[in-house]
Design a protein around this motif. Sequence first.
Motif, PDB file in Angstrom:
ATOM      1  N   GLU A 115       0.838  -1.199   0.000  1.00  0.00           N
ATOM      2  CA  GLU A 115       0.000   0.000   0.000  1.00  0.00           C
ATOM      3  C   GLU A 115       0.876   1.254   0.000  1.00  0.00           C
ATOM      4  O   GLU A 115       0.604   2.224  -0.702  1.00  0.00           O
ATOM      5  N   LEU A 116       1.951   1.236   0.764  1.00  0.00           N
ATOM      6  CA  LEU A 116       2.873   2.372   0.804  1.00  0.00           C
ATOM      7  C   LEU A 116       3.540   2.585  -0.551  1.00  0.00           C
ATOM      8  O   LEU A 116       3.686   3.730  -1.010  1.00  0.00           O
ATOM      9  N   LEU A 117       3.933   1.519  -1.227  1.00  0.00           N
ATOM     10  CA  LEU A 117       4.542   1.649  -2.559  1.00  0.00           C
ATOM     11  C   LEU A 117       3.598   2.351  -3.531  1.00  0.00           C
ATOM     12  O   LEU A 117       4.017   3.210  -4.312  1.00  0.00           O
ATOM     13  N   VAL A 118       2.320   1.983  -3.487  1.00  0.00           N
ATOM     14  CA  VAL A 118       1.345   2.624  -4.366  1.00  0.00           C
ATOM     15  C   VAL A 118       1.240   4.111  -4.028  1.00  0.00           C
ATOM     16  O   VAL A 118       1.226   4.963  -4.923  1.00  0.00           O
ATOM     17  N   ALA A 119       1.176   4.435  -2.742  1.00  0.00           N
ATOM     18  CA  ALA A 119       1.070   5.838  -2.333  1.00  0.00           C
ATOM     19  C   ALA A 119       2.273   6.636  -2.818  1.00  0.00           C
ATOM     20  O   ALA A 119       2.126   7.764  -3.315  1.00  0.00           O
TER      21      ALA A 119
ATOM     22  N   LEU B 210       6.912  10.202  -5.537  1.00  0.00           N
ATOM     23  CA  LEU B 210       8.081  10.229  -4.659  1.00  0.00           C
ATOM     24  C   LEU B 210       8.955   9.011  -4.895  1.00  0.00           C
ATOM     25  O   LEU B 210       8.459   7.937  -5.274  1.00  0.00           O
ATOM     26  N   PRO B 211      10.254   9.118  -4.644  1.00  0.00           N
ATOM     27  CA  PRO B 211      11.138   7.962  -4.833  1.00  0.00           C
ATOM     28  C   PRO B 211      10.856   6.888  -3.786  1.00  0.00           C
ATOM     29  O   PRO B 211      10.430   7.181  -2.668  1.00  0.00           O
TER      30      PRO B 211
ATOM     31  N   LEU C 126      12.467  -0.513   0.669  1.00  0.00           N
ATOM     32  CA  LEU C 126      11.103  -0.880   0.304  1.00  0.00           C
ATOM     33  C   LEU C 126      10.996  -1.456  -1.101  1.00  0.00           C
ATOM     34  O   LEU C 126       9.973  -2.026  -1.452  1.00  0.00           O
ATOM     35  N   ARG C 127      12.031  -1.282  -1.887  1.00  0.00           N
ATOM     36  CA  ARG C 127      11.981  -1.781  -3.259  1.00  0.00           C
ATOM     37  C   ARG C 127      11.799  -3.289  -3.267  1.00  0.00           C
ATOM     38  O   ARG C 127      12.273  -3.999  -2.394  1.00  0.00           O
ATOM     39  N   GLU C 128      11.100  -3.777  -4.288  1.00  0.00           N
ATOM     40  CA  GLU C 128      10.848  -5.213  -4.403  1.00  0.00           C
ATOM     41  C   GLU C 128      12.128  -6.014  -4.582  1.00  0.00           C
ATOM     42  O   GLU C 128      12.178  -7.183  -4.241  1.00  0.00           O
TER      43      GLU C 128
END
Length: 142
Positions: free
Chosen positions: A116-120, A126-127, A132-134
């Motif tokens: 959810e944070l990645l989508v936000a 924002l970078p 958090l990168r996959e």
Amino acid sequence: FNAHKAVDAKAEVLKTRRHATVARAMTELAAAHRMLGEDDTSATLLTEAVDIFQEHAPDEVPIAMNNLGVALRACARRSEARAVFAEAMRLLEAAGAADAKGHDRAVMAINAARNELLVALEVLGLPVPAGLREDAPDADDA
């Protein structure tokens, strides 16, 4: 894609497409489509699988929803992905510590929150922080 035949064969043997075994085959097929970059097909299969799991295997819904959210995010359907990740989180929180198969719901909830944070971050332009990168290594790999 011959893998679709596996889903069809299971549905034929079970005399229905709306069976948890068929939905599990759909999730595996969706993963294959995702690896091939066919995210729309993956999302379609996962949407159907989630619907079947909701009726026949509720313990499997949060994982399938998280996978659906990933597919929707890859399709740039960000608002849908955020809603799916949020619902997966809600289900995980409501279910308690572990499901019937012993899956650690806390780990699944963390993964859903991360997605959810990645989508936000994508929506805001924002970078994505390296952790958090996959493709970020697990803490155990460090």
